[in-house]
Design a protein around this motif. Structure first.
Motif, PDB file in Angstrom:
ATOM      1  N   THR A   1       0.903  -1.272   0.116  1.00 55.11           N
ATOM      2  CA  THR A   1      -0.057  -0.064   0.180  1.00 55.11           C
ATOM      3  C   THR A   1       1.060   1.329  -0.009  1.00 55.11           C
ATOM      4  O   THR A   1       1.888   1.406   0.620  1.00 55.11           O
ATOM      5  CB  THR A   1      -0.863  -0.041   1.283  1.00 55.11           C
ATOM      6  OG1 THR A   1      -1.738  -1.146   1.174  1.00 55.11           O
ATOM      7  CG2 THR A   1      -1.545   1.438   1.314  1.00 55.11           C
TER       8      THR A   1
ATOM      9  N   ALA B   1       1.090   4.717   1.044  1.00 60.45           N
ATOM     10  CA  ALA B   1       0.628   5.946   1.950  1.00 60.45           C
ATOM     11  C   ALA B   1       0.681   7.236   1.298  1.00 60.45           C
ATOM     12  O   ALA B   1       1.862   7.714   0.774  1.00 60.45           O
ATOM     13  CB  ALA B   1       1.266   5.808   3.245  1.00 60.45           C
TER      14      ALA B   1
ATOM     15  N   SER C   1       0.132  11.514   2.100  1.00 57.26           N
ATOM     16  CA  SER C   1       0.139  12.685   3.013  1.00 57.26           C
ATOM     17  C   SER C   1       0.371  13.938   1.993  1.00 57.26           C
ATOM     18  O   SER C   1       1.168  13.765   1.477  1.00 57.26           O
ATOM     19  CB  SER C   1       0.584  12.699   4.290  1.00 57.26           C
ATOM     20  OG  SER C   1       2.173  12.831   4.113  1.00 57.26           O
TER      21      SER C   1
ATOM     22  N   GLU D   1      -3.267   4.431   0.515  1.00 59.53           N
ATOM     23  CA  GLU D   1      -4.270   4.843   1.725  1.00 59.53           C
ATOM     24  C   GLU D   1      -3.808   6.430   2.223  1.00 59.53           C
ATOM     25  O   GLU D   1      -2.565   6.857   2.003  1.00 59.53           O
ATOM     26  CB  GLU D   1      -3.518   4.124   3.005  1.00 59.53           C
ATOM     27  CG  GLU D   1      -4.456   4.484   4.238  1.00 59.53           C
ATOM     28  CD  GLU D   1      -3.994   3.547   5.472  1.00 59.53           C
ATOM     29  OE1 GLU D   1      -4.518   2.412   5.528  1.00 59.53           O
ATOM     30  OE2 GLU D   1      -2.831   3.923   6.085  1.00 59.53           O
TER      31      GLU D   1
END
Length: 449
Positions: free
Chosen positions: A242, A244, A246, A273
């Protein structure tokens, strides 16, 4: 076009771990979206973190906390901090027996002692009542006749914000009022001359984690037409774990693939994610795509394309506002967008092909939020239904500028209504079509080509 009637069942994938998680919630805490600061599903088999006052309490083999002494005048379990002020507490509650019409099984908030609290009570009379309790003095803030019965699970929620106290049963507000009995305190599970079970307790920090009124009728302004076709990838990248995100992730229209097996297994990891506030843009998600995209908070998806939806294209799990702008999805045997958290999903300038549903508000997640979707400027082809919502929880779906292609018999359902149920049960379909309350559109909002 063959119709696929799917229930839209979707359990919470990242469920709260066994036992209790907690964090301090003190005066002055504010948040852009509800943050879970305490939770207990009792799957660890104990009541660690709780303090008992009366009654006979045990956790059974299915992870349910039961109070079995129906003769106890007051049986309570308390948790949390006395300094907690504005918050939302929710639990699933199942009455087992009532000794009288005034007997109760319920949930408490802002408890400053074993006899001073706000209480949302399911009564033996069949009513639900939001109460301010100060010793033997009980003031009813509001109530509703619900036909409460034994053996049935009910999702209770109390929201406290300043002097405003609100009570909800199964996602529907049954009472609201202003009361100054107590401004801070712990949460509690309570019975009085009754027995019952409790499960899936959560506390959110925002003191109003779900909308109490639908979002504006008009979606955010847009002048961008839906995409005319599917883009050509600028390259391909196999993904083994996955990603990530931000901040902002711009994929430059590269194809990302390689997670999961391309099936409907609910144990697959997501491809991306997104942390709260993140943006994913200019990405093509190829097959296999696992569980697509997970949004853990407010998120924005811009020009994201799913070539072959696996489990779901995207799941909105936390936050209050999620935006899908541009892009498209195809080959979703069940649904494209799964809404597990609270708040509103905005879908605009999008195209969907060969899908069960474009959007589904979860009908049996651990938390029974009120959820909303606003769908504008979308092209639909070979899709059974555009949206599925739970009307008993106050969900709404608003539609404008919808173009349905290749459906001369008009078999595509615009808005399918379900009865949401507690975790572990299956939601049931109860109708479809515009009603001016939950499914909001007029004939002029739908164009057939």
């Amino acid at each position: 076009m063959q119709k696929r009637r799917l229930s839209g069942r979707r359990p919470l994938l990242l469920a709260v771990g066994a036992g209790v998680t907690a964090a301090a919630l003190t005066a002055g805490v504010t948040s852009a979206f509800a943050a879970t600061v305490f939770s207990d599903d009792f799957n660890d088999g104990n009541t660690s973190g709780w303090s008992k006052s009366g009654g006979t309490w045990t956790v059974d083999g299915s992870g349910v906390l039961n109070q079995s002494n129906a003769g106890s005048e007051l049986a309570r379990q308390f948790a949390g901090q006395t300094s907690w002020t504005d918050y939302s507490v929710q639990a699933r509650v199942r009455p087992a027996s009532f000794g009288s019409s005034s007997a109760l099984v319920g949930l408490a908030a802002r408890s400053t002692s074993s006899t001073k609290m706000y209480r949302l009570a399911l009564l033996g009379s069949g009513r639900a009542e939001l109460q301010a309790v100060n010793g033997s003095s009980v003031t009813a803030i509001g109530s509703a006749a619900l036909g409460v019965g034994t053996g049935t699970w009910y999702t209770l929620r109390i929201e406290t914000s300043g002097s405003t106290i609100r009570g909800f049963v199964n996602g529907t507000q049954i009472a609201s009022g202003s009361n100054s009995l107590t401004g801070a305190g712990r949460i509690g599970l309570v019975t009085a001359y009754a027995s019952g079970g409790f499960d899936d307790v959560t506390v959110d920090s925002s003191g109003g984690g779900t909308p109490t009124t639908p979002p504006p009728t008009t979606p955010p302004p847009t002048t961008t037409p839906p995409p005319a076709g599917w883009p050509t990838p600028t390259g391909s990248q196999k993904v083994d774990a996955t990603i990530a995100v931000s901040g902002t992730f711009d994929g430059g229209l590269k194809r990302y693939y390689g997670i999961g097996d391309g099936g409907q297994s609910e144990s697959q990891d997501p491809m991306f994610e997104l942390a709260a506030g993140a943006t994913l843009r200019n990405v093509i998600i190829g097959a296999p795509a696992g569980d697509g995209v997970h949004c853990e908070g407010n998120c924005t998806l811009i020009n994201v394309w799913w070539e072959d939806v696996g489990e779901d294209a995207a799941t909105f799990r936390g936050g209050t506002t999620y935006t899908v702008d541009g892009g498209g999805a195809r080959s979703a045997s069940d649904k494209v967008f799964q809404h597990n958290g609270s708040g509103t999903v905005y879908i605009k300038n999008f195209r969907v092909e060969n899908a069960g549903k474009l959007y589904r508000a979860c009908g049996n997640c651990s938390t029974s939020y009120q959820r909303h979707v606003v769908i504008d400027n979308v092209i639909v082809r070979d899709t059974d239904a555009i949206a599925g919502i739970n009307t008993n929880w106050g969900d709404t779906a608003r539609f404008s500028r919808i173009t349905i292609i290749g459906d001369p018999d008009r078999e595509t359902s615009i808005c399918v209504k379900y009865k949401g149920v507690p975790k572990g049960s299956e939601p049931t379909e109860i109708g479809e079509g515009a009603d001016g309350v939950n499914c909001l559109y007029s004939p002029s909002d739908i164009t057939y080509q």
